[in-house]
Scaffold this active site. Structure first.
Site, PDB file in Angstrom:
ATOM      1  N   GLN A 278      67.362  56.067  29.234  1.00 23.19           N
ATOM      2  CA  GLN A 278      67.431  57.483  29.575  1.00 23.19           C
ATOM      3  C   GLN A 278      68.676  57.771  30.409  1.00 23.19           C
ATOM      4  OE1 GLN A 278      63.676  57.979  31.668  1.00 23.19           O
ATOM      5  NE2 GLN A 278      64.025  56.057  32.710  1.00 23.19           N
TER       6      GLN A 278
ATOM      7  N   HIS B  65      52.901  64.718  44.052  1.00 25.30           N
ATOM      8  CA  HIS B  65      52.383  63.359  44.221  1.00 25.30           C
ATOM      9  C   HIS B  65      50.992  63.337  44.850  1.00 25.30           C
ATOM     10  CE1 HIS B  65      56.728  62.411  43.623  1.00 25.30           C
ATOM     11  NE2 HIS B  65      56.165  61.521  42.843  1.00 25.30           N
TER      12      HIS B  65
ATOM     13  N   GLU C 165      60.333  56.801  41.844  1.00 22.46           N
ATOM     14  CA  GLU C 165      60.717  57.254  43.184  1.00 22.46           C
ATOM     15  C   GLU C 165      59.971  56.513  44.290  1.00 22.46           C
ATOM     16  OE1 GLU C 165      60.031  61.247  40.915  1.00 22.46           O
ATOM     17  OE2 GLU C 165      59.286  59.189  40.812  1.00 22.46           O
TER      18      GLU C 165
ATOM     19  N   ASP D 268      57.417  47.421  29.694  1.00 23.44           N
ATOM     20  CA  ASP D 268      56.815  48.503  28.931  1.00 23.44           C
ATOM     21  C   ASP D 268      55.333  48.589  29.293  1.00 23.44           C
ATOM     22  OD1 ASP D 268      55.213  49.373  26.377  1.00 23.44           O
ATOM     23  OD2 ASP D 268      57.238  50.178  26.122  1.00 23.44           O
TER      24      ASP D 268
ATOM     25  N   PRO E 285      61.538  57.331  26.648  1.00 30.83           N
ATOM     26  CA  PRO E 285      60.767  56.094  26.573  1.00 30.83           C
ATOM     27  C   PRO E 285      59.260  56.275  26.667  1.00 30.83           C
ATOM     28  CG  PRO E 285      61.637  56.382  28.784  1.00 30.83           C
ATOM     29  CD  PRO E 285      62.158  57.537  27.955  1.00 30.83           C
TER      30      PRO E 285
ATOM     31  N   ASP F 170      52.390  58.360  35.939  1.00 28.22           N
ATOM     32  CA  ASP F 170      53.451  59.162  36.558  1.00 28.22           C
ATOM     33  C   ASP F 170      54.708  59.006  35.715  1.00 28.22           C
ATOM     34  OD1 ASP F 170      55.077  60.592  38.226  1.00 28.22           O
ATOM     35  OD2 ASP F 170      55.117  59.101  39.834  1.00 28.22           O
TER      36      ASP F 170
END
Length: 312
Positions: free
Chosen positions: A36, A67, A95, A147, A174, A165
């Site tokens: 990405q 979150h 993050e 993955d 992806p 998330d």
């Protein structure tokens, strides 16, 4: 004479005809990874932010809205079902802010975060300490660069909570396979009987709610109970949906006092108070607007590997 402009505009398209523009004052990291396109930047109004494939994922000013809404409803659901949220699996979450929220729970013994893109995780770890607040260094945390489908196939049914998330399921990205019926069946098979699963489930505004309704419809073919809900965070330019799924019943009208008691007993006070979620807020989140209830009830499309999410 006017001074040179010290910012530039970054546009984010919601439909082919609509976009928002955000002022970026400084680029902290930019790269095209094998998976990405990533931008971490300082913005004029929203603090630091992470953008993937042209879409803002979070900004430091309002990420707590996202979150906290992702993490705490599922954790509360496990407690209400008679379980204890000890082992938590986070899919995505580069993050580290999802980790931060999970680690508030004193019962948590293990958190595994699985993200396919190690370059994005490393960049967030370096440039977004305001979000992760050192969560990557917590001894309960393990980060796996892999993955999510492959990881799920190899892990056992040990998880009390699984949190998805992930970035939006665009065809070139992806994550599109991770919103399908096949994937949700894998999720269900890896949860404890009283476990819970929450997924970021797309925008819920009238123009673009089809992705949300189809994710909810797909979840309902796999789980006995599904509770949709949505937040409004200015970063996203409109309401953003979630879905909580479990095999145990989910009360659409949770008692605020009971929720507050659970949070008071379960959260570590040394990690600070929640800014968004409490009993009244959770009750409000679960009251789905009429137009969205009707759209969910009328939805017939189920996402599968043969019929995955597509840009429309």
């Amino acid at each position: 004479m006017s001074s040179p402009r010290s910012f530039f505009w970054v546009q984010e398209y919601f439909t082919p005809w609509d976009y928002t523009a955000r002022a970026v004052t400084r680029i902290l990291a930019y790269r095209k990874t094998p998976f990405q396109e990533m931008l971490i930047a300082e913005t004029g109004a929203f603090g630091k932010g992470l953008m993937l494939d042209g879409h803002w994922q979070s900004t430091t000013v309002d990420e707590f809205l996202y979150h906290e809404a992702l993490v705490h409803p599922a954790m509360v659901q496990v407690v209400q079902a008679g379980g204890i949220p000890r082992r938590v699996l986070v899919l995505g979450g580069a993050e580290g802010a999802t980790l931060r929220e999970v680690l508030r729970w004193r019962s948590v013994e293990q958190v595994v975060m699985v993200d396919i893109d190690g370059e994005v995780v490393a960049a967030c770890r370096e440039h977004l300490p305001e979000m992760h607040q050192g969560s990557f260094e917590d001894p309960r945390v393990e980060v796996v660069i892999a993955d999510a489908l492959d990881f799920l196939q190899e892990t056992g049914p040990i998880w009390d909570v699984i949190l998805s998330d992930l970035s939006d399921p665009i065809e070139s990205g992806p994550a599109y396979r991770l919103f399908t019926q096949e994937f949700f069946r894998q999720i269900r098979s890896k949860l404890q009987p009283d476990g819970a699963f929450t997924i970021q489930a797309g925008p819920t505004g009238p123009v673009e709610l089809h992705q949300h309704t189809r994710i909810v419809r797909t979840l309902k073919t796999v789980f006995a109970a599904v509770q949709p809900y949505a937040i409004y965070a200015p970063t996203y330019g409109g309401p953003l949906g979630f879905a909580l799924a479990a095999q145990d019943p989910i009360s659409p009208r949770p008692e605020p006092e009971q929720i507050d008691q659970i949070l008071s007993q379960q959260l570590d006070p040394e990690r600070g108070a929640l800014q968004f979620i409490d009993g009244i807020t959770l009750l409000g989140l679960y009251q789905v607007p009429a137009h969205l209830r009707r759209a969910i009830a009328a939805e017939t499309v189920v996402y599968t590997l043969d019929n995955p999410p597509r840009i429309e």
